[in-house]
Design a protein around this motif. Sequence first.
Motif, PDB file in Angstrom:
ATOM      1  N   ILE A   1       0.829  -1.204   0.000  1.00 37.30           N
ATOM      2  CA  ILE A   1       0.000   0.000   0.000  1.00 37.30           C
ATOM      3  C   ILE A   1       0.865   1.257   0.000  1.00 37.30           C
ATOM      4  CG2 ILE A   1      -0.335   0.093   2.505  1.00 37.30           C
ATOM      5  CD1 ILE A   1      -2.914   1.035  -0.234  1.00 37.30           C
ATOM      6  N   ALA A   2       2.019   1.222   0.637  1.00 37.98           N
ATOM      7  CA  ALA A   2       2.892   2.409   0.663  1.00 37.98           C
ATOM      8  C   ALA A   2       3.356   2.760  -0.750  1.00 37.98           C
ATOM      9  CB  ALA A   2       4.093   2.170   1.576  1.00 37.98           C
ATOM     10  N   ALA A   3       3.799   1.778  -1.514  1.00 35.09           N
ATOM     11  CA  ALA A   3       4.242   2.035  -2.893  1.00 35.09           C
ATOM     12  C   ALA A   3       3.095   2.581  -3.729  1.00 35.09           C
ATOM     13  CB  ALA A   3       4.793   0.753  -3.512  1.00 35.09           C
ATOM     14  N   GLN A   4       1.889   2.045  -3.531  1.00 37.11           N
ATOM     15  CA  GLN A   4       0.731   2.529  -4.286  1.00 37.11           C
ATOM     16  C   GLN A   4       0.382   3.963  -3.892  1.00 37.11           C
ATOM     17  OE1 GLN A   4      -2.617   0.020  -5.251  1.00 37.11           O
ATOM     18  NE2 GLN A   4      -1.526  -1.773  -4.461  1.00 37.11           N
ATOM     19  N   CYS A   5       0.450   4.289  -2.612  1.00 41.11           N
ATOM     20  CA  CYS A   5       0.165   5.662  -2.170  1.00 41.11           C
ATOM     21  C   CYS A   5       1.118   6.654  -2.824  1.00 41.11           C
ATOM     22  CB  CYS A   5       0.280   5.772  -0.650  1.00 41.11           C
ATOM     23  SG  CYS A   5      -1.062   4.990   0.265  1.00 41.11           S
ATOM     24  N   HIS A   6       2.416   6.371  -2.764  1.00 42.91           N
ATOM     25  CA  HIS A   6       3.402   7.277  -3.359  1.00 42.91           C
ATOM     26  C   HIS A   6       3.143   7.462  -4.854  1.00 42.91           C
ATOM     27  CE1 HIS A   6       5.831   7.827   0.208  1.00 42.91           C
ATOM     28  NE2 HIS A   6       5.916   6.513   0.378  1.00 42.91           N
ATOM     29  N   SER A   7       2.795   6.384  -5.542  1.00 44.34           N
ATOM     30  CA  SER A   7       2.544   6.451  -6.983  1.00 44.34           C
ATOM     31  C   SER A   7       1.272   7.250  -7.295  1.00 44.34           C
ATOM     32  CB  SER A   7       2.441   5.035  -7.558  1.00 44.34           C
ATOM     33  OG  SER A   7       2.369   5.086  -8.954  1.00 44.34           O
ATOM     34  N   VAL A   8       0.216   7.065  -6.505  1.00 47.63           N
ATOM     35  CA  VAL A   8      -1.024   7.824  -6.710  1.00 47.63           C
ATOM     36  C   VAL A   8      -0.761   9.315  -6.532  1.00 47.63           C
ATOM     37  CG1 VAL A   8      -3.300   8.348  -5.734  1.00 47.63           C
ATOM     38  CG2 VAL A   8      -2.634   5.990  -6.077  1.00 47.63           C
ATOM     39  N   PHE A   9      -0.051   9.669  -5.472  1.00 47.23           N
ATOM     40  CA  PHE A   9       0.210  11.087  -5.207  1.00 47.23           C
ATOM     41  C   PHE A   9       1.072  11.692  -6.311  1.00 47.23           C
ATOM     42  CE2 PHE A   9      -0.333  10.006  -0.450  1.00 47.23           C
ATOM     43  CZ  PHE A   9      -1.709  10.070  -0.561  1.00 47.23           C
ATOM     44  N   LYS A  10       1.995  10.925  -6.845  1.00 48.74           N
ATOM     45  CA  LYS A  10       2.802  11.395  -7.981  1.00 48.74           C
ATOM     46  C   LYS A  10       1.901  11.653  -9.186  1.00 48.74           C
ATOM     47  CE  LYS A  10       6.200   9.836 -11.317  1.00 48.74           C
ATOM     48  NZ  LYS A  10       6.846   8.672 -11.889  1.00 48.74           N
TER      49      LYS A  10
END
Length: 141
Positions: free
Chosen positions: A60-69
């Motif tokens: 979920i952390a990797a997905q959060c960073h990617s969504v915010f990008k």
Amino acid sequence: MNNESIKNANEAPEPVGLYPHARKVGNLLFLSGVGPRQRGSKQIPGVTLDSEGNIKSYDIAAQCHSVFKNIRLILEAAGSSWDQLVDVTVFLTNMKDDFKVYNEIYAEYFKDNQPCRTTVEINNLPTPIAIELKCVATIDM
């Protein structure tokens, strides 16, 4: 409404349907749902699929960073910016397991700008992802 109100970002992931990345109405910019996918790739950051395309594991952390990008890419391509976000709706597929990590990462990205926020759990999303954001920002006229 004319096509000049439609805003797309060349760097953001392609929409999975017939909709724009964003649409400008007056001094508001409405973003379509944005997930962690990457443009031009079938790979989803933080997601491992089995041979049948089902989620085997996810970060979920990797997905959060990617969504915010991706949100930032769309905002900037449309002429807005991160600090102009005024409302964020977050869709999580696993609130019980993912909320704590998501909330910590969200706080890092939004410590200076604090838009209104709603977070809801949903059964699933159209692609094998665990998070999607729907945002509203202001945009200079």
